[in-house]
Design a protein around this motif. Structure first.
Motif, PDB file in Angstrom:
ATOM      1  N   ASP A 175       0.859  -1.189   0.000  1.00 30.68           N
ATOM      2  CA  ASP A 175       0.000   0.000   0.000  1.00 30.68           C
ATOM      3  C   ASP A 175       0.890   1.232   0.000  1.00 30.68           C
ATOM      4  O   ASP A 175       1.864   1.309   0.765  1.00 30.68           O
ATOM      5  N   LEU A 176       0.581   2.192  -0.864  1.00 29.66           N
ATOM      6  CA  LEU A 176       1.351   3.436  -0.931  1.00 29.66           C
ATOM      7  C   LEU A 176       0.739   4.466   0.002  1.00 29.66           C
ATOM      8  O   LEU A 176      -0.477   4.594   0.091  1.00 29.66           O
ATOM      9  N   ARG A 177       1.579   5.192   0.696  1.00 35.72           N
ATOM     10  CA  ARG A 177       1.128   6.177   1.676  1.00 35.72           C
ATOM     11  C   ARG A 177       0.681   7.462   0.977  1.00 35.72           C
ATOM     12  O   ARG A 177       1.492   8.185   0.405  1.00 35.72           O
ATOM     13  N   ASP A 178      -0.644   7.735   1.030  1.00 38.00           N
ATOM     14  CA  ASP A 178      -1.219   8.984   0.493  1.00 38.00           C
ATOM     15  C   ASP A 178      -0.609   9.332  -0.866  1.00 38.00           C
ATOM     16  O   ASP A 178      -0.067  10.414  -1.066  1.00 38.00           O
ATOM     17  N   PHE A 179      -0.700   8.389  -1.820  1.00 42.57           N
ATOM     18  CA  PHE A 179      -0.020   8.572  -3.101  1.00 42.57           C
ATOM     19  C   PHE A 179      -0.436   9.855  -3.804  1.00 42.57           C
ATOM     20  O   PHE A 179       0.397  10.706  -4.136  1.00 42.57           O
ATOM     21  N   PHE A 180      -1.740  10.041  -4.048  1.00 39.62           N
ATOM     22  CA  PHE A 180      -2.187  11.202  -4.818  1.00 39.62           C
ATOM     23  C   PHE A 180      -1.935  12.512  -4.071  1.00 39.62           C
ATOM     24  O   PHE A 180      -1.838  13.572  -4.696  1.00 39.62           O
ATOM     25  N   GLY A 181      -1.821  12.449  -2.752  1.00 43.64           N
ATOM     26  CA  GLY A 181      -1.579  13.663  -1.990  1.00 43.64           C
ATOM     27  C   GLY A 181      -0.121  13.978  -1.766  1.00 43.64           C
ATOM     28  O   GLY A 181       0.213  15.028  -1.216  1.00 43.64           O
ATOM     29  N   SER A 182       0.783  13.067  -2.183  1.00 47.05           N
ATOM     30  CA  SER A 182       2.202  13.267  -1.876  1.00 47.05           C
ATOM     31  C   SER A 182       3.104  13.302  -3.111  1.00 47.05           C
ATOM     32  O   SER A 182       4.326  13.290  -2.976  1.00 47.05           O
ATOM     33  N   VAL A 183       2.521  13.337  -4.301  1.00 52.76           N
ATOM     34  CA  VAL A 183       3.317  13.352  -5.528  1.00 52.76           C
ATOM     35  C   VAL A 183       4.243  14.568  -5.558  1.00 52.76           C
ATOM     36  O   VAL A 183       3.806  15.705  -5.328  1.00 52.76           O
ATOM     37  N   ASP A 184       5.514  14.335  -5.824  1.00 50.87           N
ATOM     38  CA  ASP A 184       6.515  15.402  -5.931  1.00 50.87           C
ATOM     39  C   ASP A 184       6.390  16.051  -7.313  1.00 50.87           C
ATOM     40  O   ASP A 184       6.658  15.410  -8.331  1.00 50.87           O
TER      41      ASP A 184
END
Length: 444
Positions: A175-184
């Motif tokens: 599971d990715l941690r807050d993917f859409f909220g953490s994109v660089d």
């Protein structure tokens, strides 16, 4: 592995021998010439009209300006002229997205934030997507099934199913941690620039990424992340994670990914541990983190969840083999809706069938039918006969309760099942199952 299965297998199962100098080079591994002049194709009037038709077909609510799909359509020529002009002279500036909290299933008090752009911005994003998709689609890896034409969740599940049947029974369930909220943003734009050299298009992408969001009467700046709900966000997520797909394939791992949901199937626990370590290193370089609390290595006999399903091997049948007339076998591989998927479905039906809902029974059935049909069609090929039967009876009781305003009633007299399914056209979940006999192979 038999020759037939080998021919079916995804290219992602074959290691990529050549390693690029940088992860970003996976976006343009052959060094093809970049696209230099693209913005004029984005604001071309025909492209804007196609974008509008797609946005209109998807419907959806409006953004922070309050303009609806219908209102935009009434002033279509004026709106498209304005969009064409702003994109042509490089003066387009998107408005902040409207925040809409969506409750997380099974986790009371927790929400994921949906970002809804204005209709104007949504049409512009779709016009941009129309031109970017053909550029990036050829470099996306075969392990990637998310938001791609001609590929679906069922294709991803079939691939995982084949790999497990071929002996890859250890699963990296990540599971990715807050993917859409953490994109660089910088890493994402660096990757996009490997294929697109038009600075105005790159600035337009950056503008959408940094537009901010509005909610609770406040404006929130966006320093990281790409809003869930944006038309272009799925493509951008695939661009960011393509180096991960390609690098895992180069190392020889059986990766299957749909958006930020992915698994790796392995033959041994040691291989699974090595795959998880490799995935963690690659994702960290891309600015993405794995959630350690929700990531595990598990054998298929204990089951794992993927794309709304729980997949595991059965505990075995109590009947002697001579008495088993179906295709069910001891230790066979099964799939069924995960508990959260069932809970979410029940919550949707429960919200629409509350006793105070000011609609007639026939209107109510027309309202819940799309929910029942959509959910049933998605899970109908899994191990669901008993579950569907139980849910069908529960839905009928909800309709009786709505009609008589109480749970214990004689609804079976006034609204018999034959009338609900016949005259009123209520969708029957069990009736969606292609065959009531156990399937020889799921997802086939």
């Amino acid at each position: 592995m038999s020759k037939g299965v080998e021919e079916e297998s995804s290219l992602s199962e074959r290691p990529e021998p050549r390693r690029p100098r940088r992860l970003a080079d996976w976006i343009n591994p052959t060094g093809e010439r970049k696209v230099h002049s693209l913005i004029d194709k984005v604001y071309k009037r025909k492209n804007l009209e196609i974008a509008w038709e797609r946005v209109k077909a998807n419907r959806g609510s409006g953004g922070v300006d309050g303009e609806s799909i219908d209102a935009f359509g009434e002033k279509l020529e004026e709106r498209l002229d304005r969009m064409h002009g702003e994109l042509r002279v490089d003066s387009f500036r998107p408005l902040p997205v409207r925040q809409k909290p969506i409750p997380k299933t099974g986790r009371p008090g927790e929400y994921r934030m949906l970002g809804i752009p204005t209709i104007f911005d949504r049409v512009c994003q779709q016009a941009l997507l129309n031109r970017l998709e053909p550029i990036f689609e050829p470099v996306f890896d075969d392990a990637n099934f998310g938001y791609r034409r001609g590929r679906s969740t069922k294709d991803a599940l079939r691939k995982v199913w084949r790999e497990i049947q071929n002996g890859c029974e250890w699963i990296v369930d990540a599971d990715l941690r807050d993917f859409f909220g953490s994109v660089d943003h910088e890493k994402l734009l660096t990757l996009a620039a490997q294929r697109v050299a038009d600075g105005r298009v790159l600035r337009l992408i950056r503008a959408f990424l940094t537009a901010g969001s509005y909610g609770e009467g406040r404006l929130f700046p966006t320093e990281r992340g790409t809003p869930q709900g944006g038309v272009i966000s799925p493509l951008l997520s695939n661009v960011l994670l393509t180096p991960f797909d390609r690098e895992m394939r180069r190392k020889g791992y059986h990766l299957t990914r749909y958006a930020d949901d992915w698994v790796v199937t392995c033959k041994t626990r040691g291989e699974a541990s090595a795959a998880l370590e490799a995935a963690t290193r690659v994702l960290e370089k891309l600015g993405v983190q794995i959630n350690p609390r929700k990531t595990r290595i598990v054998h298929v006999r204990h089951g794992f969840e993927f794309l709304g399903y729980k997949i595991k091997t059965g505990k075995g049948l109590r009947l002697p083999p001579r008495k088993i007339t179906s295709s069910a076998r001891s230790g066979g591989l099964y799939a069924f809706p995960r508990e959260k998927s069932v809970q979410h479905f029940r919550e949707q039906i429960r919200a629409k069938t509350r006793r105070k809902a000011p609609v007639t029974t026939q209107e109510l059935i027309q309202e819940i039918n799309p929910v029942i049909r959509g959910w049933g069609e998605y899970f109908k090929r899994a191990h669901v006969r008993k579950l569907f039967n139980r849910l069908d009876r529960w839905i009928v009781r909800r309709l009786w309760s709505h009609r008589h305003k109480r749970w214990r009633c004689a609804g079976w007299r006034t609204l018999p099942r034959a009338k609900l399914y016949g005259e009123f056209g209520l969708v029957n979940l069990v009736g969606l199952i292609p065959s009531l006999k156990p399937l020889r192979r799921a997802f086939s």
